[in-house]
Design an enzyme around this catalytic site. Sequence first.
Site, PDB file in Angstrom:
ATOM      1  N   ASP A 259      49.756  41.927  37.193  1.00 48.24           N
ATOM      2  CA  ASP A 259      48.686  41.578  38.115  1.00 48.24           C
ATOM      3  C   ASP A 259      47.707  40.743  37.308  1.00 48.24           C
ATOM      4  O   ASP A 259      47.765  40.695  36.077  1.00 48.24           O
ATOM      5  CB  ASP A 259      48.031  42.822  38.731  1.00 48.24           C
ATOM      6  CG  ASP A 259      47.258  42.466  40.005  1.00 48.24           C
ATOM      7  OD1 ASP A 259      46.937  41.273  40.197  1.00 48.24           O
ATOM      8  OD2 ASP A 259      46.966  43.374  40.820  1.00 48.24           O
TER       9      ASP A 259
HETATM   10  C1  BGC Z   1      45.406  41.225  43.136  1.00 50.65           C
HETATM   11  C2  BGC Z   1      46.809  40.763  43.440  1.00 50.65           C
HETATM   12  C3  BGC Z   1      46.813  39.272  43.620  1.00 50.65           C
HETATM   13  C4  BGC Z   1      46.263  38.621  42.382  1.00 50.65           C
HETATM   14  C5  BGC Z   1      46.234  37.117  42.448  1.00 50.65           C
HETATM   15  C6  BGC Z   1      44.779  40.446  42.004  1.00 50.65           C
HETATM   16  O1  BGC Z   1      43.430  40.718  41.883  1.00 50.65           O
HETATM   17  O2  BGC Z   1      45.411  42.594  42.842  1.00 50.65           O
HETATM   18  O3  BGC Z   1      47.298  41.413  44.595  1.00 50.65           O
HETATM   19  O4  BGC Z   1      48.105  38.833  43.923  1.00 50.65           O
HETATM   20  O5  BGC Z   1      44.934  39.074  42.181  1.00 50.65           O
HETATM   21  O6  BGC Z   1      45.264  36.675  43.331  1.00 50.65           O
END
Ligand code: BGC
Length: 719
Positions: A259
């Site tokens: 993530d």
């Molecule tokens: C989120 C993800 C997301 C990523 C990119 C993170 O903060 O938890 O679900 O895909 O950001 O935006």
Amino acid sequence: MYCIKHRLWAIVALVMAGAAASAQTPAALSAKVEATLKKLTLEEKVAMIHGNSGFTSPGVSRLGIRELVMSDGPHGVRPEQGRYWGPVAPMADSGTYLPTGVCLAATWNTQLGYSFGSVLGSEANYRGKDIILGPGVNILRTPVNGRNFEYQSEDPYLVSKMVVGYVKGVQDQGVSACVKHYAANNIETRRNFVNVLMSERALREIYLPGFKAAVMEGGVNSLMGAYNKFRGQYCTHNDYLVNQVLKKEWGFTGVVMSDWGAVHNTIEALYYGCDLEMGTDLSMLPKPDYSKFYMGDTVIALVKSGKVAEAVVDEKVRRILYLMYKTNVADGVRKKGEYNTKAHQQTAQKIAEEGIVLLKNENKTLPLTAAVKSIAVIGLNADRKQSMGGGSSQIRAFYEITPLQGLKAVAGKQVNITYSQGYTIERGAQANAALIQEAADAARKAEVAIVVGGWTHGYNYNVWADNAYDAEDVDKPDMQMPFGQNELIKAVLAANPKTIVVLMGGGAVDMNQWINNTPAIVQAWYPGMEGGTALANILVGKVNPSGKLPMTFPKKLEDNPAEKLGMYAKDSLNMYYTDDIYVGYRYFDTYQVEPQFAFGHGLSYTTFAYGNLTVTKNGKGAAVTFTVKNTGKVAGAEVAQLYVRQEVSALPRPYKELKGFEKVVLQPGEEKKISINLKEDAFSYYDDNKHAWVEEPGVFDIVVGGSSRSLQLAGKVKM
Ligand code: BGC
């Protein structure tokens, strides 16, 4: 002559199709990957295992391999973020805004899962994206989790069934899905620190099946590690979750990406399964230096000094290259895709129409008949656009029909529709007496009042500033409706007893103050760009509702098992899931707690009768058949649900568990036979002591019906 020519062309086409197909066999792909891998320098390899902008990772330009381009999110292609998260010039990034995950799950229609994925995949192609960062499949453990709206269900079986279609839908368009957030990311508070602890049984039975199905049945190309820790190690580089379970046990050959900003340690990331580090630049803004990522220059130094074998890096690059060749990033041509087509918008509408749930309908309050000539629409959510809310899953919608707009378009010609805002969205704001008075006056003057309220979503990425409750990085403090909405609903009910309450949001609210006096309640979730049309169609009976709750709605927050049995990390960073396998209805049934609305509940404008149950043992499984008949006057769809209960077991088991379902469309008077084949896994459970799934001999009850609490048929099978 024509015929021979035609046949010749058919043969040529077949041969070409065969050649194309064989070019994509795993062996052929691997051969390409190995050949490319040999040509890469260490520096080129290391560059490929971390991001080089907010949403890209490098290719190898010298070899004509372009960058890998990613985009959120689960229910549409996100507006452009710019390479460095900076402001972007205006661009055509307004796309199809599909209903969010819970609404999709509430359809209980696996084919719609596929349609949903196809729209996403097609629009991703059009926008030049190789990976769509979705679906989100974390279990809904508590109603307060701010991201429940993005996820699907409290039930691992329902999640597993919906996720497979979604993944295949995306990937059949030639782009990759990325199932997230692996694993046990069930609350947003302290998501970057919290250490989740649970039994192996809870992990296997509740929290992993959705991911396992995405991998083993859906063939998902990539997976995102969660922010939180699990048993002491960060999930993105967690030896047990990633190396042992995902890669070894399930044989996952795809890419594990972090993530955004979830990598915390170079050595752990190298050895514990993370293939691609993304988003660490957030901590380096405004001057990101991508070589300083955990999986950047440090890795080059470690390999050069002989401390880490280059093969460790190769294994990650191998997975990335495999995905690239499989989806035409490394060679081949990306499909053109389609954007904002009528067909995509219709898919969004269909999902909303099948996902919106009719919770309560006394005295046939709904559908509104042609005799109704005046409606007072009340509530901020009635005319609020939701698409840009929620955090990373925000969508700049090509258009978005609000409930008010939908009602005006569907019924406005024959009906006088007024609108009053009813409340304002300031966090902590109490009832606004003047707005409530205005709403009550409007309700008094109209034949019917419709209050559209519930949770809010925020407007921008900055979810805190926008008073969001359903959003990334925030949780709800409790289940109480914010902004004085309880007072509003009570005042409107007092002014006009024929008041329908429509709730938007990712899940349950506490309805105790007004539920008894409210004749009709509709759960509308965040229903996407055509949500207002879908809702209006349901309210006036153009569409017969068929959505069913994918989660239990408790009467009050304290009834929820995570509150009652489990533990939040309120005082420490360790979060013990002492509610164990008793999540959602598994708890409410076993502990005999009355829910407000049960898992699987959802009403229709027609009625269904179940009959003719047969249960036949079939090897290690069982064959079940039964009939469902539409006994009412209008066509409708029913979700027939099958639950299994083991009468006596060595370890305690939930009272019953969902093991099969089918959605069936029936004309008035029509009856259909449904066949469900239960395999061995429908009877087994995970035994921690044996570290294995076990199927114990004994008697199993097979119960069938229209919700987890309205079961019309019961049979038995001895296994
Ligand atoms: C989120 C993800 C997301 C990523 C990119 C993170 O903060 O938890 O679900 O895909 O950001 O935006």
